[in-house]
Design a protein around this motif. Structure first.
Motif, PDB file in Angstrom:
ATOM      1  N   ASP A  72       0.882  -1.163   0.000  1.00  0.00           N
ATOM      2  CA  ASP A  72       0.000   0.000   0.000  1.00  0.00           C
ATOM      3  C   ASP A  72       0.921   1.215   0.000  1.00  0.00           C
ATOM      4  OD1 ASP A  72      -1.696   2.117   0.529  1.00  0.00           O
ATOM      5  OD2 ASP A  72      -2.946   0.974   1.913  1.00  0.00           O
ATOM      6  N   ASN A  73       1.154   1.769  -1.167  1.00  0.00           N
ATOM      7  CA  ASN A  73       2.103   2.876  -1.258  1.00  0.00           C
ATOM      8  C   ASN A  73       1.604   4.135  -0.556  1.00  0.00           C
ATOM      9  OD1 ASN A  73       4.094   1.432  -2.572  1.00  0.00           O
ATOM     10  ND2 ASN A  73       3.404   2.025  -4.621  1.00  0.00           N
ATOM     11  N   ALA A  74       0.301   4.267  -0.428  1.00  0.00           N
ATOM     12  CA  ALA A  74      -0.231   5.414   0.309  1.00  0.00           C
ATOM     13  C   ALA A  74       0.143   5.322   1.790  1.00  0.00           C
ATOM     14  CB  ALA A  74      -1.741   5.485   0.149  1.00  0.00           C
ATOM     15  N   LYS A  75       0.274   4.093   2.284  1.00  0.00           N
ATOM     16  CA  LYS A  75       0.661   3.873   3.677  1.00  0.00           C
ATOM     17  C   LYS A  75       2.141   3.577   3.819  1.00  0.00           C
ATOM     18  CE  LYS A  75      -3.863   2.219   5.220  1.00  0.00           C
ATOM     19  NZ  LYS A  75      -4.624   1.121   5.864  1.00  0.00           N
ATOM     20  N   ASN A  76       2.845   3.557   2.685  1.00  0.00           N
ATOM     21  CA  ASN A  76       4.287   3.326   2.743  1.00  0.00           C
ATOM     22  C   ASN A  76       4.620   1.995   3.409  1.00  0.00           C
ATOM     23  OD1 ASN A  76       6.683   4.575   1.862  1.00  0.00           O
ATOM     24  ND2 ASN A  76       7.196   5.181   3.949  1.00  0.00           N
ATOM     25  N   THR A  77       3.812   0.979   3.116  1.00  0.00           N
ATOM     26  CA  THR A  77       3.928  -0.292   3.817  1.00  0.00           C
ATOM     27  C   THR A  77       3.841  -1.454   2.830  1.00  0.00           C
ATOM     28  OG1 THR A  77       2.926   0.665   5.802  1.00  0.00           O
ATOM     29  CG2 THR A  77       2.954  -1.735   5.655  1.00  0.00           C
ATOM     30  N   VAL A  78       4.637  -2.464   3.104  1.00  0.00           N
ATOM     31  CA  VAL A  78       4.602  -3.712   2.335  1.00  0.00           C
ATOM     32  C   VAL A  78       4.155  -4.826   3.278  1.00  0.00           C
ATOM     33  CG1 VAL A  78       5.980  -5.351   0.988  1.00  0.00           C
ATOM     34  CG2 VAL A  78       6.442  -2.898   0.828  1.00  0.00           C
ATOM     35  N   TYR A  79       3.367  -5.751   2.762  1.00  0.00           N
ATOM     36  CA  TYR A  79       2.801  -6.823   3.582  1.00  0.00           C
ATOM     37  C   TYR A  79       3.235  -8.191   3.072  1.00  0.00           C
ATOM     38  CZ  TYR A  79      -0.302  -2.977   4.818  1.00  0.00           C
ATOM     39  OH  TYR A  79      -0.794  -1.767   5.221  1.00  0.00           O
ATOM     40  N   LEU A  80       3.243  -9.138   3.989  1.00  0.00           N
ATOM     41  CA  LEU A  80       3.458 -10.544   3.646  1.00  0.00           C
ATOM     42  C   LEU A  80       2.369 -11.344   4.347  1.00  0.00           C
ATOM     43  CD1 LEU A  80       5.226 -12.701   2.257  1.00  0.00           C
ATOM     44  CD2 LEU A  80       6.485 -12.913   4.418  1.00  0.00           C
ATOM     45  N   GLN A  81       1.371 -11.762   3.581  1.00  0.00           N
ATOM     46  CA  GLN A  81       0.307 -12.611   4.116  1.00  0.00           C
ATOM     47  C   GLN A  81       0.761 -14.064   4.039  1.00  0.00           C
ATOM     48  OE1 GLN A  81      -2.819 -11.791   5.458  1.00  0.00           O
ATOM     49  NE2 GLN A  81      -2.881 -13.981   5.949  1.00  0.00           N
ATOM     50  N   MET A  82       0.778 -14.724   5.170  1.00  0.00           N
ATOM     51  CA  MET A  82       1.259 -16.107   5.241  1.00  0.00           C
ATOM     52  C   MET A  82       0.125 -17.008   5.691  1.00  0.00           C
ATOM     53  SD  MET A  82       5.033 -15.457   6.899  1.00  0.00           S
ATOM     54  CE  MET A  82       4.373 -15.066   8.509  1.00  0.00           C
ATOM     55  N   ASN A  83      -0.277 -17.911   4.830  1.00  0.00           N
ATOM     56  CA  ASN A  83      -1.343 -18.867   5.125  1.00  0.00           C
ATOM     57  C   ASN A  83      -0.786 -20.287   5.138  1.00  0.00           C
ATOM     58  OD1 ASN A  83      -3.207 -16.703   5.075  1.00  0.00           O
ATOM     59  ND2 ASN A  83      -3.568 -16.983   2.878  1.00  0.00           N
ATOM     60  N   SER A  84      -1.556 -21.192   5.695  1.00  0.00           N
ATOM     61  CA  SER A  84      -1.159 -22.608   5.744  1.00  0.00           C
ATOM     62  C   SER A  84       0.267 -22.762   6.261  1.00  0.00           C
ATOM     63  CB  SER A  84      -1.288 -23.236   4.354  1.00  0.00           C
ATOM     64  OG  SER A  84      -2.601 -23.118   3.864  1.00  0.00           O
ATOM     65  N   LEU A  85       0.551 -22.099   7.345  1.00  0.00           N
ATOM     66  CA  LEU A  85       1.910 -22.103   7.868  1.00  0.00           C
ATOM     67  C   LEU A  85       2.339 -23.490   8.326  1.00  0.00           C
ATOM     68  CD1 LEU A  85       1.797 -18.696   9.692  1.00  0.00           C
ATOM     69  CD2 LEU A  85       3.544 -19.363   8.042  1.00  0.00           C
ATOM     70  N   LYS A  86       3.634 -23.758   8.147  1.00  0.00           N
ATOM     71  CA  LYS A  86       4.224 -25.040   8.508  1.00  0.00           C
ATOM     72  C   LYS A  86       5.342 -24.802   9.521  1.00  0.00           C
ATOM     73  CE  LYS A  86       3.607 -26.602   3.726  1.00  0.00           C
ATOM     74  NZ  LYS A  86       4.297 -27.138   2.518  1.00  0.00           N
ATOM     75  N   PRO A  87       5.661 -25.802  10.327  1.00  0.00           N
ATOM     76  CA  PRO A  87       6.772 -25.632  11.284  1.00  0.00           C
ATOM     77  C   PRO A  87       8.069 -25.187  10.603  1.00  0.00           C
ATOM     78  CG  PRO A  87       5.520 -27.584  11.828  1.00  0.00           C
ATOM     79  CD  PRO A  87       4.964 -27.074  10.535  1.00  0.00           C
ATOM     80  N   GLU A  88       8.299 -25.617   9.375  1.00  0.00           N
ATOM     81  CA  GLU A  88       9.525 -25.234   8.671  1.00  0.00           C
ATOM     82  C   GLU A  88       9.530 -23.770   8.228  1.00  0.00           C
ATOM     83  OE1 GLU A  88       7.540 -27.866   7.996  1.00  0.00           O
ATOM     84  OE2 GLU A  88       7.433 -28.239   5.817  1.00  0.00           O
ATOM     85  N   ASP A  89       8.425 -23.063   8.410  1.00  0.00           N
ATOM     86  CA  ASP A  89       8.391 -21.626   8.148  1.00  0.00           C
ATOM     87  C   ASP A  89       8.928 -20.821   9.335  1.00  0.00           C
ATOM     88  OD1 ASP A  89       5.237 -22.142   6.550  1.00  0.00           O
ATOM     89  OD2 ASP A  89       7.168 -21.820   5.564  1.00  0.00           O
ATOM     90  N   THR A  90       9.207 -21.481  10.435  1.00  0.00           N
ATOM     91  CA  THR A  90       9.729 -20.798  11.614  1.00  0.00           C
ATOM     92  C   THR A  90      11.065 -20.127  11.311  1.00  0.00           C
ATOM     93  OG1 THR A  90       8.614 -22.277  13.158  1.00  0.00           O
ATOM     94  CG2 THR A  90      10.579 -21.135  13.970  1.00  0.00           C
ATOM     95  N   ALA A  91      11.136 -18.825  11.541  1.00  0.00           N
ATOM     96  CA  ALA A  91      12.338 -18.054  11.236  1.00  0.00           C
ATOM     97  C   ALA A  91      12.108 -16.611  11.658  1.00  0.00           C
ATOM     98  CB  ALA A  91      12.652 -18.102   9.737  1.00  0.00           C
ATOM     99  N   VAL A  92      13.175 -15.832  11.588  1.00  0.00           N
ATOM    100  CA  VAL A  92      13.066 -14.375  11.681  1.00  0.00           C
ATOM    101  C   VAL A  92      12.862 -13.845  10.266  1.00  0.00           C
ATOM    102  CG1 VAL A  92      14.226 -12.223  12.267  1.00  0.00           C
ATOM    103  CG2 VAL A  92      14.487 -14.230  13.749  1.00  0.00           C
ATOM    104  N   TYR A  93      11.817 -13.082  10.075  1.00  0.00           N
ATOM    105  CA  TYR A  93      11.477 -12.544   8.762  1.00  0.00           C
ATOM    106  C   TYR A  93      11.879 -11.079   8.694  1.00  0.00           C
ATOM    107  CZ  TYR A  93       8.863 -16.733   7.554  1.00  0.00           C
ATOM    108  OH  TYR A  93       8.502 -18.031   7.239  1.00  0.00           O
ATOM    109  N   CYS A  94      12.596 -10.733   7.633  1.00  0.00           N
ATOM    110  CA  CYS A  94      13.075  -9.369   7.444  1.00  0.00           C
ATOM    111  C   CYS A  94      12.644  -8.853   6.076  1.00  0.00           C
ATOM    112  CB  CYS A  94      14.600  -9.309   7.482  1.00  0.00           C
ATOM    113  SG  CYS A  94      15.323  -9.765   9.047  1.00  0.00           S
TER     114      CYS A  94
END
Length: 123
Positions: A72-94
């Protein structure tokens, strides 16, 4: 450019989270952006990226069909929608600003890394 990630947390496998990447005091509306993750003892891994218009996205095979990047460039923000999460998705996200290079998938093409937000997926 200072980037601030938020939205991480603890979720059960199969659950969802939405991460946000904001740039307080500085516009990133003309910058392509990327998301990466790093688990303990592992290399930093590309998750996805989005061009500055929001019209083109790139995903790692491991998250394709489950994760969605938007902005949303008006909000100067980028999003990451994560669905169906798995244990192997565990991490620090940057998140990071794309600065160039041939590959959208390499960390070398990005700079101005945020501190990251922890995502933990329990089985």
């Amino acid at each position: 450019v200072q980037l601030v990630e938020s939205g991480g947390g603890l979720v059960q496998a199969g659950g969802s989270l939405r991460l946000s990447c904001a740039a307080p005091g500085r516009t990133v509306s003309k910058n392509s952006m990327g998301w990466f993750r790093q688990a303990p003892g592992k290399e930093r891994e590309f998750v996805g990226a989005i061009d500055w218009r929001g019209s083109t996205t790139y995903y790692a095979d491991s998250v394709k069909g489950r994760f969605t990047i938007s902005r949303d460039n008006a909000k100067n923000t980028v999003y990451l929608q994560m669905n169906s999460l798995k244990p192997e998705d565990t991490a620090v996200y940057c998140c990071a600003v794309r600065i160039g290079g041939e590959s959208w998938y390499s960390p070398s093409g990005y700079d101005y890394w945020g501190q990251g937000t922890q995502v933990t997926v329990s089985s």
